[in-house]
Scaffold this active site. Structure first.
Site, PDB file in Angstrom:
ATOM      1  N   SER A  65      -9.440  -2.998  -1.145  1.00 31.87           N
ATOM      2  CA  SER A  65      -9.138  -4.143  -2.128  1.00 31.87           C
ATOM      3  C   SER A  65     -10.191  -4.421  -3.116  1.00 31.87           C
ATOM      4  CB  SER A  65      -9.174  -5.595  -1.353  1.00 31.87           C
ATOM      5  OG  SER A  65      -9.272  -6.792  -1.927  1.00 31.87           O
ATOM      6  N   HIS A 123      -4.951  -4.116  -2.942  1.00 27.32           N
ATOM      7  CA  HIS A 123      -4.455  -5.648  -3.455  1.00 27.32           C
ATOM      8  C   HIS A 123      -4.422  -5.512  -4.888  1.00 27.32           C
ATOM      9  CE1 HIS A 123      -6.444  -7.584   0.338  1.00 27.32           C
ATOM     10  NE2 HIS A 123      -5.174  -6.753   0.531  1.00 27.32           N
ATOM     11  N   ASP A 182      -7.846  -8.376   5.695  1.00 25.46           N
ATOM     12  CA  ASP A 182      -6.438  -7.534   5.490  1.00 25.46           C
ATOM     13  C   ASP A 182      -6.738  -6.066   6.317  1.00 25.46           C
ATOM     14  OD1 ASP A 182      -3.750  -7.026   5.237  1.00 25.46           O
ATOM     15  OD2 ASP A 182      -4.038  -6.557   3.127  1.00 25.46           O
TER      16      ASP A 182
END
Length: 203
Positions: free
Chosen positions: A26, A53, A145
């Site tokens: 991310s 992401h 995540d």
């Protein structure tokens, strides 16, 4: 009467045995990804699928940036695209990527998902599809995540790796996975290739 030939033994159908390595990143993950691929030999026989992401419709610079760090072909994942060894696949933004029988499928995220978790989604699907041939790697990023996804991979006897938090630009994602106890190996991004190669040899 002529002797009837002995029936030939029925061999079990085996899936093509190569590792599929899911890489979740991310915020701040680009440097870690570049570092990872710079140190990864191009002909390991593994396939790499990068889930990061990104917003839907975002024009990703990843193919050209990562293409400079590896001799492997770097392509964007497409629906129905088969995963092949010694290739790098990049999941498009704003959509969930699933794996079934070694083939990638693009899935519309459920509209009620307040916080999309594309890394967890892909890792869980990879674990179910590839069992011990699944590898999950969490690089720099904020939030959690990837933690549940790594738990799924570990439950199927796959290998789980997290970036050493001190070496990550953002420690949230790797730290979350480590604290949850779902990580087999903790290393800086550039040092992960040895663990991957050792795991591939052990299978």
């Amino acid at each position: 009467p002529p002797a009837t030939p002995a029936p030939s033994p029925v061999l079990p159908v085996t899936s093509p045995g190569f590792l599929i390595v899911g890489i979740g990143a991310s915020a701040g993950g680009l440097e870690a990804m570049e570092e990872f691929f710079r140190h990864m030999p191009p002909s390991t026989g593994m396939a790499f699928v990068v889930v990061s992401h990104q917003h839907a419709g975002h024009v990703s610079l990843l193919p050209s940036l990562l293409g400079k760090c590896t001799a492997m072909p770097v392509v964007e994942s497409a629906d129905g695209m088969e995963v092949r060894p010694n290739c790098v696949y990049l999941a498009p933004g704003g959509i969930n990527l699933a794996m079934l029988h070694g083939t990638q499928h693009l899935m519309e995220p459920a509209s009620q998902e307040r916080v999309p978790l594309p890394i967890d989604y892909f890792f869980r699907s990879l674990a179910e599809d590839q069992k011990h041939n699944a590898v999950g790697i969490i690089l720099s990023g904020t939030g959690t995540d990837g933690t549940l996804g790594l738990r799924a991979i570990k439950a199927e006897s796959g290998l789980t790796i997290a970036q050493e938090p001190q070496s990550a630009k953002y420690q949230g994602m790797p730290r979350s996975a480590i604290v949850a106890g779902v990580v087999d190996v903790v290393k800086p991004a550039g040092g992960m290739s040895e663990s991957l190669l050792a795991y591939a040899r052990s299978l």
